[in-house]
Enzyme design. Structure first.
Site, PDB file in Angstrom:
ATOM      1  N   VAL A   1       0.847  -1.187   0.000  1.00 32.32           N
ATOM      2  CA  VAL A   1       0.000   0.000   0.000  1.00 32.32           C
ATOM      3  C   VAL A   1       0.886   1.243   0.000  1.00 32.32           C
ATOM      4  CG1 VAL A   1      -1.846   1.239   1.178  1.00 32.32           C
ATOM      5  CG2 VAL A   1      -1.776  -1.259   1.267  1.00 32.32           C
TER       6      VAL A   1
ATOM      7  N   ASP B   1     -12.471 -12.172   6.159  1.00 38.41           N
ATOM      8  CA  ASP B   1     -11.154 -11.846   6.716  1.00 38.41           C
ATOM      9  C   ASP B   1     -11.231 -10.591   7.584  1.00 38.41           C
ATOM     10  OD1 ASP B   1      -8.499 -12.093   7.287  1.00 38.41           O
ATOM     11  OD2 ASP B   1      -7.770 -11.322   5.376  1.00 38.41           O
TER      12      ASP B   1
END
Length: 380
Positions: free
Chosen positions: A91, A205
């Site tokens: 990221v 998740d």
């Protein structure tokens, strides 16, 4: 004689007429060309903000322009711009020429060649382009470029909930009120996915790493790479995915995914938010409830924060903790739905019946809320 004079006159008139037509046609063509160039120039000028990275125009990019803008903003994905590494990508923080700051999730080159990771990447695009909720991270665009693939997200200034709970300074910023609101925000996002979408969506998740916080400490559920849209006419068998320590226990032997799997993961994250750390020890005690009799709620709350002094905050903590343990029920069918959890958050409770310091985890698991309509204010 007259005929010989007439022919040259007629011929002259025809020649003059042809010359006029030719001049007019040439002038007309030149005017059209000039007008066309003027329009193109104006259009380019109007499109300039989009080419410079206007966040609202990313969806309309042809990929090449977006790629060039991102390359410039991150200096070809230089490590200095990297703010985190996920399961299948890194990221980056990028400021576009228009001034907008975004987060980019870039698929690693090796992972991009892996069909499984490529499927997860495209899966995330598929889900986030369909869902809209104030507590779900917004997807602004994506790029499927031959050199790299990345998603363009709303930037979250505070990073993950996991980071904020582990960092000593940031954890102090997360007071009890903010932590309660974070838990509620996650619950509302999951309730939307499970009950308000055309077909129920299971995230699969939910973890503190996949909950992001903005500058106001508001919670946003992220990372939909493993999300699954439930088929209401099948048993929804699946492979085991998720983060260790957050996965519902029944998935180890049934391999059947339901909304209740997210409910359990939510319970783990909620308890982690209250404790300031992963609740591994408390979770291990849930199989033997007698071990919880002597464990007080006040003793497992994050010790870095002072105990709540407000009656309202203490009451809310007890309510959240009770719902949390209900979500952690080992029996799948006994867990509440996320819609029921959100409904309880909206229910009116007036005061604690017993002091916070006296409430045990055993009582919370047994869903003895210790709240009621009593007019007597019990000390915290």
């Amino acid at each position: 004689m007259a005929s010989s004079l007439t022919n040259p006159i007629i011929l002259g008139v025809l020649v003059a007429l042809c010359v006029d037509i030719l001049i007019f046609t040439t002038f007309f063509i030149l005017c059209c060309l000039l007008l066309s160039q003027f329009k193109v120039k104006n259009n380019r000028a109007g499109e300039q903000p989009a080419k410079n990275g206007d966040i609202c125009s990313i969806w309309n990019y042809d990929g090449k322009i977006a790629y060039q803008d991102i390359i410039a903003a991150t200096e070809d994905f230089d490590f200095r711009y990297c703010i985190g590494v996920g399961g299948y990508g890194s990221v980056y923080r990028a400021q576009l020429p228009c001034g907008k700051v975004v987060a980019l999730k870039k698929l690693h080159r090796l992972e991009a060649e892996n069909p499984a990771f490529d499927k997860s990447f495209r899966n995330e695009i598929k889900f986030l382009t369909k869902i809209r909720h104030r507590n779900i991270v917004k997807l602004h665009g994506f790029c499927l470029h031959r050199r790299s693939m990345f998603l363009i997200y709303e930037y979250m200034e505070k990073g993950s909930l996991f980071y904020n709970l582990r960092d000593e300074e940031e954890a102090l910023e997360l007071d009890w009120t903010r932590r309660i609101e974070i838990i509620k925000g996650i619950a509302h996002a999951l309730s939307y996915l499970h009950h308000d979408c055309t077909r129920p969506i299971v995230h699969r998740d939910i973890s503190s790493n996949n909950v992001l916080l903005n500058s106001n400490f508001e919670a946003f559920v992220a990372d939909f790479g493993t999300a699954k849209m439930l088929n209401l006419d099948s048993s929804n068998h699946t492979i085991l995915v998720g983060t260790r320590g957050y996965i519902a226990p029944e998935l180890a032997y049934t391999m059947t995914v339901t909304e209740k799997c997210d409910v359990y993961s939510f319970g783990v994250v909620a308890l982690e938010t209250l404790m300031g750390k992963h609740p591994e020890e408390v979770l291990s005690c849930l199989s033997s409830l007698t071990s919880l009799v002597n464990m007080k709620l006040i003793d497992v709350l994050d010790s870095r924060l002072p105990p709540p002094t407000s009656q309202l905050v203490a009451r809310n903590l007890v309510q959240v903790a009770t719902l949390t343990f209900a979500c952690l029920n080992q029996k799948t069918k006994s867990r509440p739905t996320m819609k029921e959890v959100c409904k309880e958050f909206l229910s009116r409770q007036t005061s604690l019946i017993v002091p916070l310091r006296m409430i045990s985890l055993f009582e919370l698991v047994k869903q003895e809320m210790h709240v009621g309509e009593s007019s007597e204010i019990c000390p915290v």
